[in-house]
Design a protein around this motif. Structure first.
Motif, short mmCIF file in Angstrom:
data_model
loop_
_atom_site.label_atom_id
_atom_site.label_comp_id
_atom_site.label_asym_id
_atom_site.label_seq_id
_atom_site.Cartn_x
_atom_site.Cartn_y
_atom_site.Cartn_z
N VAL A 309 0.85 -1.19 0.00
CA VAL A 309 0.00 0.00 0.00
C VAL A 309 0.89 1.24 0.00
CG1 VAL A 309 -1.88 -1.15 1.23
CG2 VAL A 309 -0.12 0.05 2.53
N GLY A 310 0.32 2.36 -0.41
CA GLY A 310 1.05 3.62 -0.42
C GLY A 310 0.85 4.33 -1.74
N ASP A 311 1.93 4.95 -2.23
CA ASP A 311 1.89 5.57 -3.55
C ASP A 311 3.19 5.28 -4.25
OD1 ASP A 311 3.80 7.28 -2.52
OD2 ASP A 311 2.46 9.01 -2.37
N ALA A 312 3.37 5.89 -5.43
CA ALA A 312 4.54 5.57 -6.23
C ALA A 312 5.85 5.94 -5.54
CB ALA A 312 4.45 6.28 -7.58
N ALA A 313 5.81 6.94 -4.66
CA ALA A 313 7.03 7.41 -4.01
C ALA A 313 7.31 6.71 -2.69
CB ALA A 313 6.96 8.92 -3.77
N ARG A 314 6.31 6.11 -2.08
CA ARG A 314 6.50 5.48 -0.76
C ARG A 314 5.46 4.40 -0.58
NH1 ARG A 314 6.92 3.00 3.35
NH2 ARG A 314 7.25 3.80 5.47
N MET A 315 5.91 3.18 -0.41
CA MET A 315 4.97 2.09 -0.17
C MET A 315 5.57 1.13 0.84
SD MET A 315 5.25 -0.24 -3.61
CE MET A 315 6.78 -0.99 -4.15
N GLU A 316 4.72 0.32 1.41
CA GLU A 316 5.16 -0.70 2.35
C GLU A 316 4.22 -1.88 2.28
OE1 GLU A 316 2.93 0.56 6.49
OE2 GLU A 316 4.98 1.24 6.17
N ALA A 317 4.70 -3.01 2.77
CA ALA A 317 3.87 -4.21 2.82
C ALA A 317 3.08 -4.21 4.12
CB ALA A 317 4.74 -5.46 2.74
N THR A 318 1.84 -4.64 4.03
CA THR A 318 1.01 -4.68 5.22
C THR A 318 -0.09 -5.72 5.03
OG1 THR A 318 -0.20 -3.30 6.80
CG2 THR A 318 -0.67 -2.94 4.47
N VAL A 319 -0.86 -5.95 6.08
CA VAL A 319 -1.97 -6.88 6.02
C VAL A 319 -3.26 -6.11 6.31
CG1 VAL A 319 -0.77 -9.01 6.50
CG2 VAL A 319 -1.45 -7.56 8.40
N LEU A 320 -4.30 -6.46 5.59
CA LEU A 320 -5.61 -5.85 5.77
C LEU A 320 -6.62 -6.96 6.01
CD1 LEU A 320 -5.48 -3.34 2.78
CD2 LEU A 320 -5.01 -2.84 5.18
N SER A 321 -7.24 -6.95 7.20
CA SER A 321 -8.20 -8.01 7.49
C SER A 321 -8.85 -7.77 8.84
CB SER A 321 -7.50 -9.37 7.50
OG SER A 321 -8.36 -10.38 7.96
N ASP A 322 -10.07 -8.28 8.97
CA ASP A 322 -10.73 -8.30 10.27
C ASP A 322 -9.96 -9.18 11.25
OD1 ASP A 322 -13.08 -7.75 11.99
OD2 ASP A 322 -13.35 -9.92 11.80
N ALA A 323 -9.25 -10.19 10.71
CA ALA A 323 -8.47 -11.08 11.57
C ALA A 323 -7.39 -10.31 12.33
CB ALA A 323 -7.83 -12.19 10.74
N VAL A 324 -6.82 -9.29 11.70
CA VAL A 324 -5.80 -8.49 12.37
C VAL A 324 -6.42 -7.70 13.51
CG1 VAL A 324 -4.11 -6.64 12.05
CG2 VAL A 324 -4.46 -8.35 10.25
N ASN A 325 -7.56 -7.09 13.24
CA ASN A 325 -8.23 -6.31 14.29
C ASN A 325 -8.63 -7.20 15.46
OD1 ASN A 325 -8.04 -4.06 12.62
ND2 ASN A 325 -10.02 -4.48 11.66
N LEU A 326 -9.09 -8.41 15.17
CA LEU A 326 -9.53 -9.29 16.24
C LEU A 326 -8.37 -9.76 17.11
CD1 LEU A 326 -11.78 -10.75 17.65
CD2 LEU A 326 -11.68 -12.55 15.92
N SER A 327 -7.24 -10.04 16.50
CA SER A 327 -6.09 -10.46 17.30
C SER A 327 -5.64 -9.33 18.22
CB SER A 327 -4.94 -10.92 16.40
OG SER A 327 -4.47 -9.87 15.60
N ALA A 328 -5.75 -8.07 17.74
CA ALA A 328 -5.40 -6.94 18.59
C ALA A 328 -6.36 -6.84 19.77
CB ALA A 328 -5.43 -5.65 17.78
N ARG A 329 -7.64 -7.10 19.55
CA ARG A 329 -8.63 -7.04 20.64
C ARG A 329 -8.40 -8.18 21.64
NH1 ARG A 329 -12.17 -3.13 19.60
NH2 ARG A 329 -12.47 -2.46 17.44
N LEU A 330 -7.98 -9.34 21.14
CA LEU A 330 -7.68 -10.45 22.06
C LEU A 330 -6.50 -10.10 22.95
CD1 LEU A 330 -8.15 -13.61 19.80
CD2 LEU A 330 -9.79 -12.54 21.36
N GLU A 331 -5.50 -9.43 22.37
CA GLU A 331 -4.37 -9.01 23.19
C GLU A 331 -4.83 -8.05 24.28
OE1 GLU A 331 -1.67 -6.71 25.01
OE2 GLU A 331 -2.73 -5.75 23.33
N ALA A 332 -5.74 -7.14 23.93
CA ALA A 332 -6.25 -6.19 24.93
C ALA A 332 -6.97 -6.92 26.06
CB ALA A 332 -7.18 -5.18 24.26
N LEU A 333 -7.62 -8.05 25.73
CA LEU A 333 -8.34 -8.81 26.75
C LEU A 333 -7.41 -9.52 27.73
CD1 LEU A 333 -11.25 -10.37 24.64
CD2 LEU A 333 -11.43 -8.59 26.40
N THR A 334 -6.13 -9.68 27.36
CA THR A 334 -5.21 -10.33 28.30
C THR A 334 -5.09 -9.51 29.58
OG1 THR A 334 -3.24 -9.24 27.35
CG2 THR A 334 -3.88 -11.39 26.43
#
Length: 450
Positions: A309-334
């Motif tokens: 994602v990004g533009d022609a001058a600056r981009m990076e690899a990333t993940v987009l998914s509800d699974a990512v958000n859910l894992s973050a919420r599970l960490e918060a529940l710890t």
């Protein structure tokens, strides 16, 4: 040989007019003369006396046999050219020097010029074809002029080879450095041979296990540290934790201040093994540095999109998914359940053998954006042995108590949770549920009185 001085050619090579004439580079070209005839050494030095190439003089080293030459080539990496006799202690001693240098020693750069008085022992066409050499001359034809030409051509070739080696080393160093920002595992997942082939918008979709790791209470800790101390602490901690992720086929997607997001494309088991190893490593970290640092880990398995994602001058690899958000919420529940590791039911079911892990259900939670409740589990294998054993012994009562609480049977839940705490006083999740169940009972009683 005819030691007559040849004409200078271009700007690469000149003969010094005075012994003390200045040169552009103090390093000299090292020429190894290998011959069992001392006269050949003397005449060669005389013919090339005062020669400079590319602003550097020639320095000569001598060997009287193939064996002596091999030892010099083993110990010296700065030899640029070897003027090599073929027949010395054996008929093919010179050829043996080449074989050992290219093979055992592994030096592809040094140049060889074969000089022989007995060409029948090493036929020219065969030698030129079979051996990596720059030239082949009989001693009778190698006049001073031809020696000059051969030495210049060989040194120029050596210079080019060394320059190519330096370019290759810089390219490899650059590629290694780039992998610190764009992991090589991403290239494999995106089916790209190199980072230059990666384009904006490249993406794949597949099931992976996602892990969020976060340092507990770091904000409070950082208030007592200078910025430099904060960075030293976090980098020291990550130096202990991050290699564990990579060793188990994980990919660190990004660092999030005092935590990180990791992906496990191979299996959910990889993620759970890492979660256990990270918690155990924290015990060693705290013991080594006299700290009392804790981490929380959330793990979920689901379909996600990985891409750029990004533009022609600056981009990076990333993940987009509800699974990512859910894992973050599970960490918060710890934090809420005082658990080291919380995983989703999807992750547990995705393992090769769910029964191989010490887990206990801590109920179902409603996550913002999700209509259905999510069943979650505590990975109690991450606890100390004493606490883990106590939780395993009370697991049945705890699971029944959680089920009672969530169905509204708060009185029965209180009774079961008290029994759990009698046997395992350090079970903080049981203590939380007991408080919640008791508050629900008191609230219901208050409503009846009112």
């Amino acid at each position: 040989m005819n030691p007559a001085t040849p004409e200078p050619r271009g700007t690469d090579l000149v003969f010094a007019e005075r012994p003390n004439s200045p040169i552009r580079n103090e390093a000299a070209w090292i020429i190894l003369i290998v011959d069992d005839d001392q006269g050949v050494h003397d005449v060669t030095r005389l013919a090339l006396d005062g020669l400079e190439f590319d602003g550097r003089r020639l320095t000569f080293v001598s060997a009287q046999s193939g064996r002596e030459a091999i030892e010099l080539l083993r110990t010296r990496q700065d030899i640029a050219l070897v003027l090599l006799d073929v027949v010395m202690e054996s008929d093919h001693a010179g050829l043996r020097v080449i074989e050992v240098t290219r093979g055992e020693i592994g030096n592809p750069a040094v140049r060889f010029v074969l000089r022989t008085g007995q060409p029948g022992h090493a036929p020219e066409r065969q030698v030129i074809t079979d051996y990596d050499i720059s030239d082949y001359k009989t001693k009778g034809e190698l006049t001073a002029g031809k020696l000059y030409t051969t030495v210049v051509a060989s040194l120029r070739t050596y210079r080019h080879i060394r320059a190519l080696d330096q370019h290759r080393e810089r390219a490899e160093a650059t590629a290694t450095a780039l992998q610190r920002f764009f992991p090589g595992e991403y290239l494999a997942l995106l089916q790209r041979a190199g980072i230059t082939e990666v384009c904006l918008g490249d993406q794949i979709q597949r099931e992976m296990t996602v892990m969020f790791v976060d340092v507990r209470g770091f904000t409070g800790m950082s208030e007592t540290m200078s910025p430099a101390e904060c960075f030293r602490f976090i980098n020291r901690l990550f130096a202990h934790l991050c290699p564990i992720v990579r060793e188990q086929h994980g990919i660190i997607d990004k660092f999030l201040g005092d935590g990180f997001l990791a992906l496990f494309p191979r299996s959910a088991d990889d993620a759970l093994q890492v979660a256990l190893a990270l918690q155990r490593r924290m015990l060693a970290f705290n013991a080594e540095y006299g700290e009392n640092v804790r981490i929380g880990i959330g793990v979920h398995t689901g379909v996600l999109m990985l891409g750029t994602v990004g533009d022609a001058a600056r981009m990076e690899a990333t993940v987009l998914s509800d699974a990512v958000n859910l894992s973050a919420r599970l960490e918060a529940l710890t934090k809420r359940y005082s658990a080291g590791v919380i995983l989703s039911q999807q992750t547990l079911l995705a393992t090769a053998n769910p029964g191989a892990y010490g887990v206990r259900s801590i109920g179902e939670v409603h996550v913002p954006g999700k209509q259905a409740a999510i069943a979650i589990y505590e990975l109690i294998d991450a606890d100390s042995e004493q606490l883990r054993s106590a939780k395993m012994a009370t697991a049945a009562d705890f699971a029944e108590a959680v089920a009672c609480y969530q169905t509204g049977a708060h009185g029965e839940a209180c009774m079961l949770l008290q029994r759990v705490l009698n046997r395992c006083p350090d079970d903080e999740a049981a203590g939380l549920y007991l408080r919640l169940a008791a508050e629900a009972l008191l609230g219901r009683a208050g409503r009846r009185v009112g």
